[in-house]
Scaffold this motif. Structure first.
Motif, PDB file in Angstrom:
ATOM      1  N   UNK A  26      -0.923 -25.416  -9.769  1.00  0.00           N
ATOM      2  CA  UNK A  26      -0.406 -25.252 -11.122  1.00  0.00           C
ATOM      3  C   UNK A  26      -1.405 -24.465 -11.947  1.00  0.00           C
ATOM      4  N   UNK A  27      -0.951 -24.006 -13.114  1.00  0.00           N
ATOM      5  CA  UNK A  27      -1.828 -23.255 -13.995  1.00  0.00           C
ATOM      6  C   UNK A  27      -1.017 -22.493 -15.029  1.00  0.00           C
ATOM      7  N   UNK A  28      -1.674 -21.724 -15.888  1.00  0.00           N
ATOM      8  CA  UNK A  28      -0.943 -20.876 -16.836  1.00  0.00           C
ATOM      9  C   UNK A  28      -0.088 -19.858 -16.074  1.00  0.00           C
ATOM     10  N   UNK A  29       0.937 -19.365 -16.728  1.00  0.00           N
ATOM     11  CA  UNK A  29       1.850 -18.434 -16.069  1.00  0.00           C
ATOM     12  C   UNK A  29       1.585 -16.987 -16.441  1.00  0.00           C
ATOM     13  N   UNK A  30       1.787 -16.099 -15.487  1.00  0.00           N
ATOM     14  CA  UNK A  30       1.729 -14.663 -15.754  1.00  0.00           C
ATOM     15  C   UNK A  30       2.975 -14.003 -15.181  1.00  0.00           C
ATOM     16  N   UNK A  31       3.704 -13.303 -16.046  1.00  0.00           N
ATOM     17  CA  UNK A  31       4.834 -12.496 -15.615  1.00  0.00           C
ATOM     18  C   UNK A  31       4.283 -11.136 -15.196  1.00  0.00           C
ATOM     19  N   UNK A  32       4.421 -10.805 -13.928  1.00  0.00           N
ATOM     20  CA  UNK A  32       3.904  -9.562 -13.365  1.00  0.00           C
ATOM     21  C   UNK A  32       5.049  -8.561 -13.288  1.00  0.00           C
ATOM     22  N   UNK A  33       4.902  -7.431 -13.987  1.00  0.00           N
ATOM     23  CA  UNK A  33       6.013  -6.493 -14.139  1.00  0.00           C
ATOM     24  C   UNK A  33       5.754  -5.254 -13.282  1.00  0.00           C
ATOM     25  N   UNK A  34       6.659  -4.985 -12.384  1.00  0.00           N
ATOM     26  CA  UNK A  34       6.537  -3.983 -11.336  1.00  0.00           C
ATOM     27  C   UNK A  34       6.394  -2.559 -11.856  1.00  0.00           C
ATOM     28  N   UNK A  35       5.848  -1.688 -10.983  1.00  0.00           N
ATOM     29  CA  UNK A  35       5.938  -0.254 -11.222  1.00  0.00           C
ATOM     30  C   UNK A  35       7.184   0.277 -10.526  1.00  0.00           C
ATOM     31  N   UNK A  36       7.348   1.602 -10.462  1.00  0.00           N
ATOM     32  CA  UNK A  36       8.632   2.163 -10.041  1.00  0.00           C
ATOM     33  C   UNK A  36       8.930   1.979  -8.557  1.00  0.00           C
ATOM     34  N   UNK A  37       7.952   1.511  -7.774  1.00  0.00           N
ATOM     35  CA  UNK A  37       8.161   1.356  -6.339  1.00  0.00           C
ATOM     36  C   UNK A  37       8.691  -0.027  -5.958  1.00  0.00           C
ATOM     37  N   UNK A  38       9.010  -0.856  -6.957  1.00  0.00           N
ATOM     38  CA  UNK A  38       9.566  -2.165  -6.685  1.00  0.00           C
ATOM     39  C   UNK A  38       8.507  -3.245  -6.525  1.00  0.00           C
ATOM     40  N   UNK A  39       8.955  -4.453  -6.212  1.00  0.00           N
ATOM     41  CA  UNK A  39       8.041  -5.579  -6.001  1.00  0.00           C
ATOM     42  C   UNK A  39       7.651  -5.568  -4.524  1.00  0.00           C
ATOM     43  N   UNK A  40       6.733  -4.669  -4.191  1.00  0.00           N
ATOM     44  CA  UNK A  40       6.323  -4.485  -2.806  1.00  0.00           C
ATOM     45  C   UNK A  40       4.900  -4.926  -2.553  1.00  0.00           C
ATOM     46  N   UNK A  41       4.225  -4.248  -1.633  1.00  0.00           N
ATOM     47  CA  UNK A  41       2.884  -4.659  -1.208  1.00  0.00           C
ATOM     48  C   UNK A  41       1.868  -4.649  -2.356  1.00  0.00           C
ATOM     49  N   UNK A  60       9.576 -10.364 -11.486  1.00  0.00           N
ATOM     50  CA  UNK A  60      11.032 -10.194 -11.423  1.00  0.00           C
ATOM     51  C   UNK A  60      11.434  -8.877 -10.781  1.00  0.00           C
ATOM     52  N   UNK A  61      12.584  -8.882 -10.136  1.00  0.00           N
ATOM     53  CA  UNK A  61      13.170  -7.676  -9.543  1.00  0.00           C
ATOM     54  C   UNK A  61      13.894  -6.913 -10.643  1.00  0.00           C
ATOM     55  N   UNK A  67      19.820  -1.753  -7.166  1.00  0.00           N
ATOM     56  CA  UNK A  67      19.747  -2.165  -5.759  1.00  0.00           C
ATOM     57  C   UNK A  67      18.858  -3.398  -5.671  1.00  0.00           C
ATOM     58  N   UNK A  68      19.384  -4.467  -5.127  1.00  0.00           N
ATOM     59  CA  UNK A  68      18.648  -5.728  -5.135  1.00  0.00           C
ATOM     60  C   UNK A  68      17.416  -5.688  -4.230  1.00  0.00           C
ATOM     61  N   UNK A  69      16.314  -6.189  -4.781  1.00  0.00           N
ATOM     62  CA  UNK A  69      15.065  -6.353  -4.032  1.00  0.00           C
ATOM     63  C   UNK A  69      14.640  -5.065  -3.320  1.00  0.00           C
ATOM     64  N   UNK A  70      14.876  -3.951  -3.971  1.00  0.00           N
ATOM     65  CA  UNK A  70      14.521  -2.643  -3.421  1.00  0.00           C
ATOM     66  C   UNK A  70      13.023  -2.397  -3.563  1.00  0.00           C
ATOM     67  N   UNK A  71      12.417  -1.867  -2.534  1.00  0.00           N
ATOM     68  CA  UNK A  71      11.011  -1.473  -2.591  1.00  0.00           C
ATOM     69  C   UNK A  71      10.768  -0.381  -1.557  1.00  0.00           C
ATOM     70  N   UNK A  72       9.850   0.529  -1.889  1.00  0.00           N
ATOM     71  CA  UNK A  72       9.493   1.606  -0.958  1.00  0.00           C
ATOM     72  C   UNK A  72       7.979   1.760  -0.952  1.00  0.00           C
ATOM     73  N   UNK A  73       7.484   2.473   0.052  1.00  0.00           N
ATOM     74  CA  UNK A  73       6.048   2.724   0.148  1.00  0.00           C
ATOM     75  C   UNK A  73       5.599   3.675  -0.956  1.00  0.00           C
TER      76      UNK A  73
END
Length: 236
Positions: A26-41, A60-61, A67-73
């Motif tokens: 547990x702990x404080x929360x952080x919303x991590x907001x993706x760049x244009x390549x999706x929620x990838x590596x 979040x996606x 396109x759901x859960x889309x990610x590219x290299x």
């Protein structure tokens, strides 16, 4: 480190919220907001860094309507596809999605203490808008090189949450004079920290991408980010 996927429900559907838990659970929360390549590596690597500091991290996606859960290299060959997704993104509905994701994060049983947001590139612009739209729900925001920020300075007065900006002074996508406009718009604001890595290009923090990563400015900016979060969103 524990990872799972939650669902965020909005009036016209639902989308994925990828969650990473710190070792203590547990702990404080952080919303991590993706760049244009999706929620990838890359986003997973950042999430793991933040979880190692003691935060509950949720990404979040944001492209789910396209396109759901889309990610590219992260490569030159995928730049066009990623850019196309960003060009078709609905910013109005996307901001509503982001606030819904923030509310979902705040409601997770593992979140204790405050809640913040960290965004990169496309996500850096969204983090800025989230700070303007939902300052009362946030304790800290970090925006990394959001290219839309210079064009959204009419929202500067709406931001009351502590916010830290990062830019690269050698960013080919965000002219240096535009970065200066952002700095001037927030000058003298006690809730604002502003950092420019003059030797940094665009997405210099992205250690999963050889075409972007610059280790020295990345290390300096991340040290500043960790310090800011420790002060503004402390882990007990």
């Amino acid at each position: 480190m524990t990872k799972r996927t939650e669902a965020v429900r909005v009036p016209d559907g639902e989308f994925s919220l990828h969650v990473w838990l710190p070792e203590k659970g547990s702990g404080p929360g952080i919303l991590l907001i993706q760049e244009i390549f999706g929620v990838g590596d890359y986003m997973a690597a950042v999430a793991e860094d933040l979880a190692a500091l003691g935060y509950v991290v949720a990404a979040p996606d944001m492209f789910w309507r396209l396109e759901r859960d889309w990610t590219v290299e992260h490569s030159e060959t995928m730049m066009a596809e990623a850019g196309d997704k960003a060009s078709r993104f609905d910013w109005e509905r996307g901001q509503a999605d982001l606030e819904a994701a923030l509310d979902r994060l705040r409601g997770l049983p593992e979140v204790s203490g405050g809640v913040g947001a960290v965004g990169f590139c496309f996500g850096g612009s969204l983090a800025y808008l989230l700070a303007a739209n939902a300052s009362g729900k946030l304790d800290a925001v970090v925006s990394f090189y959001g290219s839309r920020v210079p064009g959204l300075l009419d929202r500067a007065g709406d931001i009351t949450v502590p916010i830290q900006f990062h830019f690269g002074g050698s960013d080919p996508y965000i002219p240096r004079e535009e970065i200066t406009k952002v700095e001037e718009a927030f000058a003298g604001r006690g809730n604002v920290e502003f950092h420019v890595q003059e030797d940094g290009g665009h997405a210099f923090h992205n250690r999963t991408s050889p075409i972007f990563h610059q280790p020295e400015p990345a290390a300096r900016a991340w040290a500043l980010t960790e310090d800011f979060l420790a002060r503004r969103l402390p882990v007990s």
